[in-house]
Scaffold this active site. Structure first.
Site, PDB file in Angstrom:
ATOM      1  CD  GLU A 257       6.538  -6.577   5.129  1.00 64.10           C
ATOM      2  OE1 GLU A 257       7.184  -6.409   4.083  1.00 64.10           O
ATOM      3  OE2 GLU A 257       5.327  -6.299   5.235  1.00 64.10           O
TER       4      GLU A 257
ATOM      5  CB  SER B 239       9.532 -11.763  36.494  1.00 61.74           C
ATOM      6  OG  SER B 239      10.197 -11.950  35.255  1.00 61.74           O
ATOM      7  N   GLY B 240      12.307 -13.646  37.108  1.00 56.38           N
ATOM      8  CA  GLY B 240      12.871 -14.931  36.699  1.00 56.38           C
ATOM      9  C   GLY B 240      12.976 -15.008  35.191  1.00 56.38           C
ATOM     10  N   GLY B 241      12.342 -14.060  34.495  1.00 62.10           N
ATOM     11  CA  GLY B 241      12.374 -14.054  33.033  1.00 62.10           C
ATOM     12  C   GLY B 241      13.585 -13.312  32.484  1.00 62.10           C
ATOM     13  CB  VAL B 242      14.789 -13.081  28.963  1.00 59.16           C
ATOM     14  CG1 VAL B 242      16.014 -12.543  28.253  1.00 59.16           C
ATOM     15  CG2 VAL B 242      14.591 -14.552  28.712  1.00 59.16           C
ATOM     16  CG  ASP B 243      11.665  -9.598  28.779  1.00 58.16           C
ATOM     17  OD1 ASP B 243      12.498 -10.132  28.028  1.00 58.16           O
ATOM     18  OD2 ASP B 243      10.435  -9.729  28.656  1.00 58.16           O
ATOM     19  CB  SER B 244      12.842  -8.652  35.075  1.00 63.91           C
ATOM     20  OG  SER B 244      12.865 -10.038  35.276  1.00 63.91           O
ATOM     21  CB  ALA B 245      17.498 -11.423  33.940  1.00 64.73           C
TER      22      ALA B 245
ATOM     23  CE1 TYR C 148      -3.862   2.314   0.708  1.00 68.93           C
ATOM     24  CE2 TYR C 148      -2.246   3.452   2.073  1.00 68.93           C
ATOM     25  CZ  TYR C 148      -3.463   3.436   1.420  1.00 68.93           C
ATOM     26  OH  TYR C 148      -4.275   4.530   1.471  1.00 68.93           O
TER      27      TYR C 148
END
Ligand code: XMP
Length: 523
Positions: free
Chosen positions: A174, A227-233, A87
């Site tokens: 993409e 939280s134990g997750g990747v992002d907060s680490a 578009y």
């Protein structure tokens, strides 16, 4: 805090396609910073962003349709390099004086294009596959533009004008269904727009550390909810680099964790970063707040609010060994770009879910938020984490949502139900890892349909137990996903073990829904 990187962005103008975020991701994969802006942005907005180039995204409509999104024509006169896609290609044609034929005939799916020359497709086979999805087609390129490819349904499938640094394609470079798409996009960025590929993990990490230092200042103190997750680490590790031991990481044991989660944070994260860590036991507080709550959004809001209250309670302990009069003003969160978009914070997107750390926050948060990853996609966060020296056990982990098992129990959350789900989840995770399948799965939520029961027979007796749902998905960034085709033998093993070993569960079902229409988590 937004990243506000020093890198000039390639702005993707969003015409309402689900592809705009994906285009931004692809540009970043090419090593160039990119952001999405709504199509209502004006030339002044674009100038204010100090853009290095523009990409006009695909969109759902015909340029002739009533209310079709249009482009501030002045934007094309800013002298910026411009790339039109689908578009966006047609909108660009229209604005530059070419012709878009209102054909009404559609070309959809994998299509052959024939390359006639030009810079964009240099080095590619003359005839190759691309992904098309359009009704109208460009019938005449704007004056001064060279037509460089065609397909059966699109006589002008690509054009370019190297002097004006402008080009466009009718197809979608993409998507992975256009196998050479990334190469074409990269050629636009480097060969036509002349941009440098300097958006690298090392540069990103360095910039973010600097920005965090600026935000928190010389004396400010922060806590980071892990939280134990990747992002907060990764967020915690970044802020630790920026302000050292003025950061305390707080691990809230909200009781909605999976087996072994708490121990892993206490061991791996501290070993890798040397950060100060306190763990607070908030299990009872969360269970109390969740009593009687069954609506998913209400659960998310309750959990988001209780997180903040837990951090507030944790502050007293954090300040015990700080100088008199110290305060903790900042809260670090590992919010990512997709969380922001799906919580309705992106450009014109609907609120699909209130992520616990975005839309789920209470109104009376007194902390100032530090969210260094707010503009990043997951793979970029992982790359930054590796750059900061976090071990693979942390950065390679499958995503796990902040609200934890709370949004994987369909129905009210109780201690007994959590126990059932934790047990089933551990079996599924153990067997998937043993079968060597972690690499092909993005994540595999295990869900307890606590409000559903079905009849079964176990041993010699009738049972009336709950179903467990396995939701293995493959994805690139969790914005879209497909269900993972797991081997039957592995599914069989998981199913047998769960029904044999987990009390009150007598059925295991497999979720075979892609996203969209289903989201990854059930709530
Ligand atoms: P959905 O279910 O929206 O999930 O398709 C997309 C990705 O986000 C994760 N998720 C969350 N992560 N807080 C988080 O930190 C949340 O509130 C939250 N909700 C969903 C989900 O696990 C998936 O990876």
């Amino acid at each position: 805090m937004s990243l506000q990187t020093n890198h000039r962005p390639v702005l993707v103008v969003d015409f309402g396609a689900q592809y705009a975020q994906l285009i931004a991701r692809r540009v970043r994969e090419a090593g160039i910073y990119s952001e999405v802006i709504p199509h209502t942005a004006t030339a002044a907005d674009v100038r204010a962003k100090n853009a290095s180039a523009l990409i006009l995204s695909g969109g759902p409509s015909s340029v002739y349709a009533e209310g079709a999104p249009s482009l501030d024509a002045e934007i094309l006169e800013l002298g910026l390099p411009v790339f039109g896609i689908c578009y966006g290609f047609q909108a660009m044609t229209h604005a530059l004086g070419g012709t878009v034929a209102n054909t009404g005939s559609r070309e959809y799916g994998r299509t052959d294009i024939n390359v006639a020359g030009g810079v964009l497709h240099e080095g590619l086979e003359t005839c190759h596959k691309v992904w098309m999805s359009h009704g109208d087609a460009v019938s005449e390129a704007p004056a001064g533009f060279e037509v460089t490819a065609s397909s059966q349904g699109a006589p002008v499938a690509a054009f370019e004008n190297k002097d004006r640094k402008m080009a466009g394609v009718q197809y979608h470079p993409e998507v992975l269904h256009s196998p050479h798409g990334q190469q074409v996009l990269t050629r636009f960025l480097t060969e036509i727009a002349g941009l440098k590929q300097d958006w690298t993990a090392a540069n990103i990490a360095e910039e973010l550390i600097e920005k965090v230092r600026e935000q928190i200042g010389e004396t400010g103190r922060a806590i980071c909810g892990l939280s134990g997750g990747v992002d907060s680490a990764v967020a915690g590790a970044l802020v630790q680099r920026a302000i050292g031991d003025r950061l305390t990481c707080v691990f809230v044991d909200h009781g909605l964790l999976r087996a072994g989660e708490r121990e892993q944070v206490e061991k791996d994260f501290v070993a890798a970063t040397g950060a100060k860590l306190v763990t607070v036991d908030e299990r009872q507080a969360f269970l109390t707040k969740l009593a009687g709550v069954t609506d998913p959004e209400a659960k998310r809001k309750a959990i988001g609010a209780e997180f903040i209250r837990s951090f507030e309670r944790a502050v007293t302990g954090v300040l015990e060994d700080a100088p008199e009069g110290s305060t903790v003003d900042f809260l670090v969160q590992g919010t990512l770009y997709p969380d922001v978009v799906e919580s309705g914070g992106g450009s014109g997107t609907a609120n699909i879910k209130s992520h616990h750390n975005v839309g789920g926050l209470p109104d009376d948060v007194e902390f100032k938020l530090v969210e260094p990853l707010r503009d990043l996609f997951k793979d970029e966060v992982r790359a930054v984490g590796r750059e900061l020296g976090l071990p693979e056990e942390i950065v390679g982990r499958q995503p796990f949502p902040g609200p934890g098992l709370g949004i994987r129990i369909i129905g009210e959350v109780t201690e007994e139900r959590l126990e059932i789900l934790r047990h089933a989840d551990l079996i599924a995770r153990t067997e998937l890892t043993a079968a060597g399948l972690d690499g092909i799965i993005w994540q595999c939520p295990v869900v307890l349909l606590a409000d559903v029961r079905s009849v079964g027979v176990q041993g010699d007796g009738r049972t009336y137990g709950h179903p467990i749902v396995l939701r293995p998905v493959s994805s690139e960034d969790a914005m879209t996903a497909d269900w993972t085709r797991l081997p039957y033998e592995v599914l069989e093993k998981i199913s047998t073990r769960i029904t044999n070993e987990v009390p009150n569960v007598n059925r295991v079902v497999l979720d075979v829904t892609s996203k969209p229409p289903g989201t990854i988590e059930w709530e």
